[in-house]
Design a protein around this motif. Sequence first.
Motif, mmCIF file in Angstrom:
data_model
loop_
_atom_site.group_PDB
_atom_site.id
_atom_site.type_symbol
_atom_site.label_atom_id
_atom_site.label_comp_id
_atom_site.label_asym_id
_atom_site.label_seq_id
_atom_site.Cartn_x
_atom_site.Cartn_y
_atom_site.Cartn_z
ATOM 1 N N HIS A 76 49.468 93.072 83.974
ATOM 2 C CA HIS A 76 49.866 91.688 83.693
ATOM 3 C C HIS A 76 48.659 90.763 83.663
ATOM 4 C CE1 HIS A 76 49.562 91.483 88.087
ATOM 5 N NE2 HIS A 76 49.535 90.174 87.972
ATOM 6 N N LEU A 77 47.612 91.097 84.422
ATOM 7 C CA LEU A 77 46.393 90.304 84.369
ATOM 8 C C LEU A 77 45.681 90.483 83.036
ATOM 9 C CD1 LEU A 77 44.931 90.836 87.960
ATOM 10 C CD2 LEU A 77 46.289 88.911 87.106
ATOM 11 N N MET A 78 45.703 91.705 82.507
ATOM 12 C CA MET A 78 45.089 91.946 81.205
ATOM 13 C C MET A 78 45.876 91.231 80.107
ATOM 14 S SD MET A 78 42.467 93.582 82.136
ATOM 15 C CE MET A 78 42.608 92.740 83.748
ATOM 16 N N GLN A 79 47.186 91.183 80.249
ATOM 17 C CA GLN A 79 47.995 90.449 79.271
ATOM 18 C C GLN A 79 47.642 88.966 79.307
ATOM 19 O OE1 GLN A 79 52.218 91.034 79.630
ATOM 20 N NE2 GLN A 79 52.638 90.066 77.661
ATOM 21 N N ASP B 112 33.864 84.281 81.699
ATOM 22 C CA ASP B 112 34.997 83.356 81.540
ATOM 23 C C ASP B 112 36.321 84.107 81.630
ATOM 24 O OD1 ASP B 112 33.300 81.173 81.123
ATOM 25 O OD2 ASP B 112 33.250 81.503 78.959
ATOM 26 N N LEU B 113 36.415 85.218 80.926
ATOM 27 C CA LEU B 113 37.675 85.963 80.888
ATOM 28 C C LEU B 113 37.976 86.597 82.234
ATOM 29 C CD1 LEU B 113 37.284 87.573 77.360
ATOM 30 C CD2 LEU B 113 38.889 85.768 78.019
ATOM 31 N N ALA B 114 36.950 87.128 82.890
ATOM 32 C CA ALA B 114 37.154 87.718 84.213
ATOM 33 C C ALA B 114 37.599 86.660 85.218
ATOM 34 C CB ALA B 114 35.880 88.405 84.681
ATOM 35 N N GLN B 115 36.987 85.475 85.145
ATOM 36 C CA GLN B 115 37.372 84.402 86.047
ATOM 37 C C GLN B 115 38.797 83.934 85.792
ATOM 38 O OE1 GLN B 115 34.396 81.346 85.663
ATOM 39 N NE2 GLN B 115 32.745 82.652 86.472
ATOM 40 N N SER B 116 39.257 84.029 84.527
ATOM 41 C CA SER B 116 40.622 83.586 84.204
ATOM 42 C C SER B 116 41.674 84.444 84.878
ATOM 43 C CB SER B 116 40.832 83.579 82.683
ATOM 44 O OG SER B 116 40.987 84.901 82.177
ATOM 45 N N VAL B 117 41.309 85.675 85.243
ATOM 46 C CA VAL B 117 42.259 86.557 85.936
ATOM 47 C C VAL B 117 41.777 86.878 87.346
ATOM 48 C CG1 VAL B 117 43.195 87.557 83.827
ATOM 49 C CG2 VAL B 117 41.196 88.614 84.881
ATOM 50 N N LEU C 281 36.131 94.412 82.773
ATOM 51 C CA LEU C 281 35.697 95.128 81.574
ATOM 52 C C LEU C 281 36.268 96.535 81.547
ATOM 53 C CD1 LEU C 281 33.923 95.416 79.044
ATOM 54 C CD2 LEU C 281 32.021 96.019 80.554
ATOM 55 N N ARG C 282 36.241 97.215 82.661
ATOM 56 C CA ARG C 282 36.729 98.587 82.740
ATOM 57 C C ARG C 282 38.242 98.654 82.481
ATOM 58 N NH1 ARG C 282 34.236 99.507 86.886
ATOM 59 N NH2 ARG C 282 35.807 99.012 88.478
ATOM 60 N N VAL C 283 39.007 97.789 83.132
ATOM 61 C CA VAL C 283 40.464 97.841 82.988
ATOM 62 C C VAL C 283 40.892 97.350 81.614
ATOM 63 C CG1 VAL C 283 42.648 96.982 83.897
ATOM 64 C CG2 VAL C 283 40.810 97.596 85.475
ATOM 65 N N PHE C 284 40.285 96.274 81.122
ATOM 66 C CA PHE C 284 40.641 95.748 79.801
ATOM 67 C C PHE C 284 40.404 96.799 78.726
ATOM 68 C CE2 PHE C 284 40.191 93.485 75.853
ATOM 69 C CZ PHE C 284 41.032 92.385 75.952
ATOM 70 N N TRP D 193 51.119 93.416 72.611
ATOM 71 C CA TRP D 193 50.004 92.554 73.016
ATOM 72 C C TRP D 193 48.725 93.340 73.264
ATOM 73 C CZ3 TRP D 193 47.540 93.389 77.623
ATOM 74 C CH2 TRP D 193 48.205 94.154 78.588
ATOM 75 N N THR D 194 48.812 94.640 73.504
ATOM 76 C CA THR D 194 47.613 95.416 73.807
ATOM 77 C C THR D 194 46.789 95.730 72.566
ATOM 78 O OG1 THR D 194 48.674 97.605 73.553
ATOM 79 C CG2 THR D 194 48.837 96.530 75.717
ATOM 80 N N ARG D 195 47.349 95.585 71.375
ATOM 81 C CA ARG D 195 46.662 96.024 70.166
ATOM 82 C C ARG D 195 45.892 94.879 69.516
ATOM 83 N NH1 ARG D 195 48.705 100.997 68.312
ATOM 84 N NH2 ARG D 195 50.674 101.639 69.269
ATOM 85 N N PRO D 196 44.616 95.096 69.233
ATOM 86 C CA PRO D 196 43.864 94.078 68.490
ATOM 87 C C PRO D 196 44.385 93.980 67.062
ATOM 88 C CG PRO D 196 42.551 96.075 68.754
ATOM 89 C CD PRO D 196 43.792 96.267 69.575
ATOM 90 N N PRO D 197 44.164 92.862 66.386
ATOM 91 C CA PRO D 197 44.670 92.688 65.024
ATOM 92 C C PRO D 197 44.111 93.720 64.046
ATOM 93 C CG PRO D 197 43.968 90.594 65.940
ATOM 94 C CD PRO D 197 43.486 91.654 66.884
#
Length: 254
Positions: free
Chosen positions: A3-6, A24-29, A37-40, A235-239
């Motif tokens: 859910h944090l990655m979402q 920035d992204l790590a701080q957001s979660v 980076l590893r989990v994402f 949501w996990t798939r990039p465009p």
Amino acid sequence: MEHLMQHAVTTIRERFWEPLTLDDLAQSVMVSKYHFLRVFSRVTGVTPGRFLSAVRLQEAKRLLLSTSLNVADVSARVGYSSTGSFTRRFTESVGLSPTQYRKLSLGACSETREPTLSEAASAASVPVPVARSTGSVTGVLRTTGAELSNAYVGAFDGAILQGIPASWSNASAPGHFTLARIPTGTWYIHAVAQGRHPDSATDLDLTLLMATVGPVQVEGDTGRPLNITLSPMDWTRPPILSALMGIDPQPTAA
């Protein structure tokens, strides 16, 4: 952690034009950037930076189709400070330059549309593989809970469906496919299609289905066929970026 990655993906989709960094992204979660980076990467199959780049370029495709903004303005709208860098990245990822993409999309009809597979391939001057050693990949496409018409299958060099495929083919799902003359090496096999739920009474309810298998090592004939099951994008798939797969642009909303 999922859910944090979402949440991080939602942040990317909602703030893609900002100069977002890994910090920035790590701080957001609220996790360390190394753990993030590893989990994402495990959840989405790509790094946060590559996911962000894909979202930016997908929005650029949408703007080129739906607005009269020039390339420099589109570049700025999606977070690039250099039009030249944007144009190079767009061309590498979509398989056409921004100008080619817009021209083909607006070409023969008044309604904007994604270029067809043959139009895009012709405009991109898709090269015939020149590797001395080539192989092939065969397999079966399946789907769950959807009726399909045509599907496209291609061998690409990465986990994001972007750029020019080494080999591609029309296929049916369910059905068999063959990708021939793939240069020896490591590839990702991407399949995409428009599907309709069996209970739907209209084709207006089409949804985008896709699947990715890889990495696949190609050395001659691969032997055992691949089993690929297409499912709705989540949501996990990039465009999808490549214009050479005949698929309309996807919305950028989470």
